[in-house]
Design an enzyme around this catalytic site. Structure first.
Site, PDB file in Angstrom:
ATOM      1  N   HIS A 110       0.814  -1.231   0.000  1.00 10.16           N
ATOM      2  CA  HIS A 110       0.000   0.000   0.000  1.00 10.16           C
ATOM      3  C   HIS A 110       0.844   1.277   0.000  1.00 10.16           C
ATOM      4  O   HIS A 110       0.353   2.341   0.353  1.00 10.16           O
ATOM      5  CB  HIS A 110      -0.977   0.032   1.183  1.00 10.16           C
ATOM      6  CG  HIS A 110      -2.042  -1.016   1.126  1.00 10.16           C
ATOM      7  ND1 HIS A 110      -1.810  -2.334   1.448  1.00 10.16           N
ATOM      8  CD2 HIS A 110      -3.349  -0.953   0.784  1.00 10.16           C
ATOM      9  CE1 HIS A 110      -2.929  -3.027   1.310  1.00 10.16           C
ATOM     10  NE2 HIS A 110      -3.870  -2.230   0.900  1.00 10.16           N
ATOM     11  N   GLY A 133      -0.730  -1.693  -5.681  1.00 13.26           N
ATOM     12  CA  GLY A 133      -1.440  -2.870  -5.177  1.00 13.26           C
ATOM     13  C   GLY A 133      -2.874  -2.520  -4.828  1.00 13.26           C
ATOM     14  O   GLY A 133      -3.749  -3.369  -4.826  1.00 13.26           O
ATOM     15  N   HIS A 142     -11.583  -7.067  -5.828  1.00  9.34           N
ATOM     16  CA  HIS A 142     -11.846  -6.120  -4.742  1.00  9.34           C
ATOM     17  C   HIS A 142     -12.585  -4.897  -5.295  1.00  9.34           C
ATOM     18  O   HIS A 142     -12.080  -4.198  -6.168  1.00  9.34           O
ATOM     19  CB  HIS A 142     -10.495  -5.731  -4.148  1.00  9.34           C
ATOM     20  CG  HIS A 142     -10.582  -4.970  -2.873  1.00  9.34           C
ATOM     21  ND1 HIS A 142     -10.641  -3.591  -2.842  1.00  9.34           N
ATOM     22  CD2 HIS A 142     -10.604  -5.378  -1.588  1.00  9.34           C
ATOM     23  CE1 HIS A 142     -10.691  -3.196  -1.578  1.00  9.34           C
ATOM     24  NE2 HIS A 142     -10.671  -4.261  -0.796  1.00  9.34           N
ATOM     25  N   GLU A 175     -13.532  -9.007  -0.322  1.00 13.52           N
ATOM     26  CA  GLU A 175     -14.281  -7.740  -0.417  1.00 13.52           C
ATOM     27  C   GLU A 175     -14.592  -7.446  -1.874  1.00 13.52           C
ATOM     28  O   GLU A 175     -14.336  -6.359  -2.387  1.00 13.52           O
ATOM     29  CB  GLU A 175     -13.474  -6.595   0.205  1.00 13.52           C
ATOM     30  CG  GLU A 175     -13.038  -6.896   1.638  1.00 13.52           C
ATOM     31  CD  GLU A 175     -12.308  -5.747   2.314  1.00 13.52           C
ATOM     32  OE1 GLU A 175     -11.474  -5.120   1.650  1.00 13.52           O
ATOM     33  OE2 GLU A 175     -12.601  -5.476   3.483  1.00 13.52           O
ATOM     34  N   CYS A 193     -17.031   2.085   1.283  1.00 15.76           N
ATOM     35  CA  CYS A 193     -16.040   2.670   0.353  1.00 15.76           C
ATOM     36  C   CYS A 193     -16.361   2.313  -1.099  1.00 15.76           C
ATOM     37  O   CYS A 193     -16.078   3.098  -2.000  1.00 15.76           O
ATOM     38  CB  CYS A 193     -14.639   2.160   0.657  1.00 15.76           C
ATOM     39  SG  CYS A 193     -13.952   2.826   2.163  1.00 15.76           S
ATOM     40  N   CYS A 251     -11.057   2.551   6.698  1.00 14.85           N
ATOM     41  CA  CYS A 251     -11.237   3.246   5.416  1.00 14.85           C
ATOM     42  C   CYS A 251     -12.620   3.871   5.295  1.00 14.85           C
ATOM     43  O   CYS A 251     -12.758   4.971   4.760  1.00 14.85           O
ATOM     44  CB  CYS A 251     -10.996   2.274   4.273  1.00 14.85           C
ATOM     45  SG  CYS A 251     -11.909   0.729   4.417  1.00 14.85           S
ATOM     46  N   CYS A 252     -13.655   3.170   5.774  1.00 18.85           N
ATOM     47  CA  CYS A 252     -15.019   3.635   5.493  1.00 18.85           C
ATOM     48  C   CYS A 252     -15.379   4.941   6.211  1.00 18.85           C
ATOM     49  O   CYS A 252     -15.859   5.870   5.563  1.00 18.85           O
ATOM     50  CB  CYS A 252     -16.018   2.541   5.813  1.00 18.85           C
ATOM     51  SG  CYS A 252     -15.816   1.071   4.785  1.00 18.85           S
TER      52      CYS A 252
END
Ligand SMILES: [Zn+2]
Length: 820
Positions: free
Chosen positions: A177, A226, A287, A339, A357, A423-424
């Site tokens: 990431h 990624g 994803h 996901e 997200c 993240c959300c």
């Protein structure tokens, strides 16, 4: 290295997702003639909401959610990571070298700064401004000399998070990431620069982008993010600086995806959409958040380079989503495993993943497709997601969040104040602050009205005119919209008024969903009191005339309650209907229905439906009232049917009053109804487990729901990640009872996870404070896909314990445990 030159002058009008400068883009460095989206959004800074639906929500985002998310960023050490990285760079010996929880924790700080910056653009707040300055100083201090910014490696380069790899970019293709973090930094930096005019965060961002430009590209290192978003972020840097190196790098990071590249992860290449060249992809896979961010980046590059191959690919992918992979709530990403998008028509309800997200990403993507094609079908999808599966991600008070957004619940789901992977919530902060930017768009002398929200706007048109436009409406509760047009002087303009698909009998722009009945009440459009014909082209009625100050457009969108049915290929929704009124999708939830049960209801197609606005309920909602039939088993196993009152609430507002049942797709035929189980010793017991866990609710094992198979993912409990251990779960009975039989249906996710039937198990009963094994001659079975029954010598007790010994290296789990 070429220095990035900023376009001079404060860019007043920008949209968050792609900051459009009012000045012409620097064209000379581009491979082709500079071009852009044919339709341009009207920036959120030019549109001010004063309605009852969005304005309070955006204010809660500003005053509650954003400060709360900053507080969580601090409490969870996300800011501290930057401080520790800075200290390490200064050569200080760190006492705490523990890597961050996840290598992408930095992004939660960037994203909340982005959301806060949007609020600053329309709502000056010196205290917040100063607080952000402090954060930016910390971020800058954590940046290495050559621009590298990634706290987990800088804190302790020898022992970063295990996903980070041993050296820079090593595991970038999926896990590290590093590039994902930078993409969020770019989005945040551009937002902050445009809100405040300060270059502090932008300079940090550009330094990292220049490092990427030196590192990656033709003849340099080849790698792709990624987790996508770097591409969208780089495009924003290009827009704000005019430096085409950033656009070229964005394009490179898309094009470099090659199916034959060396494998660097256990994930399948579909997971991050690297199974094919991006321009050869035709199906939404992997994803879902990564996917929508990539498709959005492709739309940006298509718009800016004029290369039709990106557009061709994302058009096909969009068709795939809208005809096969879109929930009625606008959510996407059906499966929690990876996901990810599911197979075609795989749209389960209780296990629907629908990450918040992914809803945000779906709206970014659909809005960009709209700007490319000027077709309101993309706004139809965007609006569906926005009013349903996106805002369901945050509670009405702004402090609790959903990560997955399922369409059915047996009470196992509840909102959470934060997540390990956060993240959300941080995505919500940045998206909600920018919603006014999705209302209008313009091109030449054409103005597009896309969303209906009580508001005022000052719109600068490409043709030099300024148009002030006010909307007065109670949308989404009422479809009457009064719009007053005030051009700076009389001008010939085409005002395009969107007629939503739902208002002309199209549930979605595909055959995935359709309305069960035809609505015949017509849409009415008037200009200065005079009715105009409704001729819809690409979702709009075009009003071309010489507009004068004070001209009034009145739109009436009838909002009958509609029953929606799904394409028969979707097995999960067969024999079921959903309810929709205007853009709002409904659900039945436990507090509004007799007995608190809704999963056993049938709503017949001829039951009359009525709408009622309830100002007192859930911050003011229109509810749907009707009569339903409740199905329940009696003691002897007969089905008892009862007529009862039925109430449905907007889907987005569920789970604001505690845990319980919820359902979107309500049976409309007896064959699809699951009668409520008769209360048994098991279903009325209190369930406890040896180690209290929060991941899964153990009360799933006595919910009375018979599983379809051992792998049924809808309502099980497991001890994962514990493996090879002996664990127990126990029932405390309502009152002392005599029992002599136990039936266990094991959970086993072979092929998906690490849970298998156990090595052995036994039943114990409570005597005083002691647990004694029951006496039985039956074998303790571990068969899959059925109940394993054990009869034993009757015991009179206040509780039973089920003791499970797992197979070595495997975990164990239970679908349902019955007791007699
Ligand atoms: Zn998320």
């Amino acid at each position: 290295m070429k220095k990035a030159s900023l376009i001079i002058g404060v860019i007043l009008c920008i949209l968050p997702t792609y900051a459009l400068s009012n000045k012409p883009q620097k064209a000379k460095n581009l491979a082709k003639t500079a071009q852009d989206y044919p339709v341009k959004p009207v920036p959120f800074t030019s549109v001010h909401f004063n309605d009852q639906f969005w304005a309070p929500r955006i204010e809660i985002n500003r005053t509650v959610t954003i400060p709360f998310a900053f507080q969580k960023d601090e409490e969870t050490g996300r800011m501290y990571n930057f401080e520790r990285a800075a200290a390490a760079l200064k050569g200080e010996e760190l006492k705490d070298k523990k890597p961050p929880g996840y290598p992408f924790d930095d992004t939660d700080v960037y994203k909340v700064i982005e959301g806060a910056s949007y609020t600053l653009s329309v709502h000056p707040d010196p205290k917040l401004d100063a607080y952000i300055d402090g954060l930016i100083a910390k971020i800058g201090a954590a940046q290495e000399k050559d621009g590298y910014l990634y706290t987990t490696r800088t804190i302790d380069p020898e022992h970063p998070h295990r996903w980070a790899g041993t050296k820079r970019w090593e595991l970038e293709k999926v896990d590290s990431h590093e590039l994902y973090n930078l993409g969020h930094l770019y989005e945040s930096a551009v937002a902050h620069y445009q809100a405040t005019g300060k270059r502090s965060l932008l300079d940090i961002a550009l330094k990292t982008a220049d490092l990427l430009d030196r590192t990656f590209g033709p003849g340099k290192e080849s790698i792709w993010p990624g987790h996508q978003i770097t591409e969208m972020g780089l495009v924003k840097l290009y827009r704000v600086t005019g430096d085409d190196r950033y656009l070229k790098l964005a394009k490179f990071l898309l094009d470099v995806r090659q199916p034959d590249a060396p494998k660097t992860s256990n994930h399948r290449p579909e997971y991050n959409q690297s199974h094919k060249k991006v321009v050869e992809q035709t199906e939404a896979v992997g994803h879902a958040v990564r996917a929508t961010y990539m498709y959005s980046g492709m739309a940006d590059v298509a718009a800016l380079t004029g290369d039709p191959s990106y557009l061709n690919a994302i058009d096909k992918i969009w068709d795939n989503v809208v005809t096969r992979k879109l929930y009625i709530t606008g959510g996407i990403g059906a499966t929690g495993s990876g996901e990810a998008f599911g197979r075609d028509y795989e749209l389960p309800n209780m296990t629907a993943y629908n990450e918040t997200c992914a809803a945000v990403g779906n709206d970014y993507w659909n809005h960009r497709l709209y700007l490319l094609h000027a077709d309101a079908k993309y706004i139809d999808v965007m609006e569906r997601t926005l009013y349903n599966g996106l805002i369901s991600g945050v509670s009405l008070d702004g402090k609790l969040f959903f990560y997955p957004n399922p369409l059915e619940s047996n009470g196992q789901h509840q909102r959470s104040p934060w997540f390990g992977v956060a993240c959300c919530p941080s995505n919500i902060t940045r998206f909600l602050a920018s919603v006014p930017g999705y209302v209008y768009a313009q091109k030449g002398d054409s103005l597009y009205i896309n969303l209906y929200v009580g508001s005022t706007a000052e719109i600068k048109m490409d043709n030099g005119r300024t148009v002030k436009l006010t909307q007065e409406t109670r949308y989404p509760w009422d479809g009457a919209v009064k719009m007053t047009v005030n051009p700076d002087k009389n001008s010939n303009l085409t005002i395009n008024v969107r007629i939503p698909g739902w208002a002309h009998n199209d549930a979605v722009p595909s055959d995935l969903y359709r309305f069960l009945d035809k609505a015949d009440e017509p849409v009415v459009l008037k200009v200065n009191g005079k009715q105009v014909p409704i001729k819809v082209d690409r979702g709009y009625v075009s009003l071309n005339r010489n507009w004068k100050r004070g001209d009034v457009i009145e739109l009436t969108l009838p909002m009958p309650i509609r029953r929606v049915v799904t394409n028969d290929a979707v097995t999960a929704d067969r024999g079921r209907v959903a309810l929709q009124r205007g853009p709002i999708v409904y659900c039945a939830e436990w507090p509004d229905n007799p007995g608190g049960f809704v999963r056993n209801l049938m709503l017949s197609d001829n039951a009359k439906l009525g709408a009622e606005f309830r100002p007192d309920l859930l911050n003011g909602v229109t509810v749907i009232k009707s009569k339903a039939t409740a199905f329940a088993y009696d003691e002897k196993g007969n089905v008892i049917k009862t007529q009862q009152d039925f109430t449905a609430i907007p889907y987005y507002s569920w789970a604001n009053r505690g845990r319980g049942q919820m359902i979107v797709w309500i049976p409309n035929s007896e064959a699809s109804v699951k009668p409520r189980p008769f209360p048994t010793i098991a279903t009325t017991s209190k369930v406890t487990v040896a180690v209290p866990r929060t991941r899964l609710n153990p009360s799933r094992i006595n919910d009375g729901d018979d599983p379809v198979s051992s792998s049924d993912p809808s309502s099980y409990f497991d001890w994962w990640p514990a493996k090879g251990r002996t664990e127990w779960v126990q029932y405390a009975f309502d009152k002392t009872a005599t029992v002599s039989q136990s039936e266990v249906y094991w959970f086993d996710d072979t092929g998906r996870g690490e849970v298998r039937v156990p090595a052995s198990w036994r039943i114990l009963y409570k005597v005083g404070e002691e647990w004694r094994p029951v006496e039985s001659n039956d074998p303790y079975g571990v068969e899959k896909d059925r109940y394993n029954r054990v009869s034993f010598k009757p015991v009179t007790t206040s509780g039973l314990r089920l003791e499970v010994t797992m197979q070595p290296n495997w975990s164990a789990g239970i679908q349902e445990w019955k007791v007699k």
